[in-house]
Design a protein around this motif. Sequence first.
Motif, PDB file in Angstrom:
ATOM      1  N   UNK A  37       0.816  -1.213   0.000  1.00 19.60           N
ATOM      2  CA  UNK A  37       0.000   0.000   0.000  1.00 19.60           C
ATOM      3  C   UNK A  37       0.855   1.270   0.000  1.00 19.60           C
ATOM      4  N   UNK A  38       0.196   2.411   0.027  1.00 18.32           N
ATOM      5  CA  UNK A  38       0.903   3.697  -0.067  1.00 18.32           C
ATOM      6  C   UNK A  38       1.727   4.017   1.168  1.00 18.32           C
ATOM      7  N   UNK A  39       1.544   3.246   2.230  1.00 13.21           N
ATOM      8  CA  UNK A  39       2.346   3.424   3.447  1.00 13.21           C
ATOM      9  C   UNK A  39       3.532   2.459   3.495  1.00 13.21           C
ATOM     10  N   UNK A  40       3.762   1.774   2.411  1.00 14.12           N
ATOM     11  CA  UNK A  40       4.857   0.820   2.291  1.00 14.12           C
ATOM     12  C   UNK A  40       4.670  -0.386   3.215  1.00 14.12           C
ATOM     13  N   UNK A  52      10.376  -2.152   1.782  1.00 13.55           N
ATOM     14  CA  UNK A  52      11.013  -0.960   1.225  1.00 13.55           C
ATOM     15  C   UNK A  52      10.028  -0.085   0.426  1.00 13.55           C
ATOM     16  N   UNK A  53      10.221   1.226   0.501  1.00 10.61           N
ATOM     17  CA  UNK A  53       9.357   2.208  -0.151  1.00 10.61           C
ATOM     18  C   UNK A  53       9.277   1.977  -1.660  1.00 10.61           C
ATOM     19  N   UNK A  54      10.343   1.501  -2.268  1.00 11.22           N
ATOM     20  CA  UNK A  54      10.359   1.286  -3.722  1.00 11.22           C
ATOM     21  C   UNK A  54       9.309   0.290  -4.192  1.00 11.22           C
ATOM     22  N   UNK A  55       8.711  -0.474  -3.269  1.00 13.44           N
ATOM     23  CA  UNK A  55       7.725  -1.494  -3.630  1.00 13.44           C
ATOM     24  C   UNK A  55       6.281  -0.989  -3.552  1.00 13.44           C
ATOM     25  N   UNK A  56       6.079   0.280  -3.203  1.00 11.77           N
ATOM     26  CA  UNK A  56       4.719   0.826  -3.121  1.00 11.77           C
ATOM     27  C   UNK A  56       4.008   0.623  -4.461  1.00 11.77           C
ATOM     28  N   UNK A  57       2.773   0.110  -4.382  1.00  3.89           N
ATOM     29  CA  UNK A  57       1.965  -0.111  -5.571  1.00  3.89           C
ATOM     30  C   UNK A  57       2.251  -1.406  -6.304  1.00  3.89           C
ATOM     31  N   UNK A  58       3.214  -2.171  -5.839  1.00  2.00           N
ATOM     32  CA  UNK A  58       3.567  -3.432  -6.494  1.00  2.00           C
ATOM     33  C   UNK A  58       3.064  -4.624  -5.683  1.00  2.00           C
ATOM     34  N   UNK A  59       2.930  -5.735  -6.351  1.00  2.00           N
ATOM     35  CA  UNK A  59       2.613  -6.988  -5.660  1.00  2.00           C
ATOM     36  C   UNK A  59       3.920  -7.688  -5.320  1.00  2.00           C
TER      37      UNK A  59
END
Length: 80
Positions: A37-40, A52-59
């Motif tokens: 989610x958007x909160x990482x 990690x923040x770089x994974x926001x929006x990914x599965x």
Amino acid sequence: MPGPGTVAGCFAAEQRLLKALSDEPFETGRWSSPLVDRYSTLSIRTNRYSVPVRLIGQRVRVLLHASEVVIYDGRTEIVL
């Protein structure tokens, strides 16, 4: 020797029919693919885990064991 109506008796009757376990390992965990989610964070059952923040929006792929949660980005294990 125990009678045929007991657990021990039934096991004795079936024991000769049982085959040896395979030498190949098999996975006992449960796989899932939650969305970060958007909160990482991601939710697995009733718990939330930060990634990690770089994974926001990914599965990501998650392997849930009885006493361990392993999170993967592709084939790379994410160290928490």
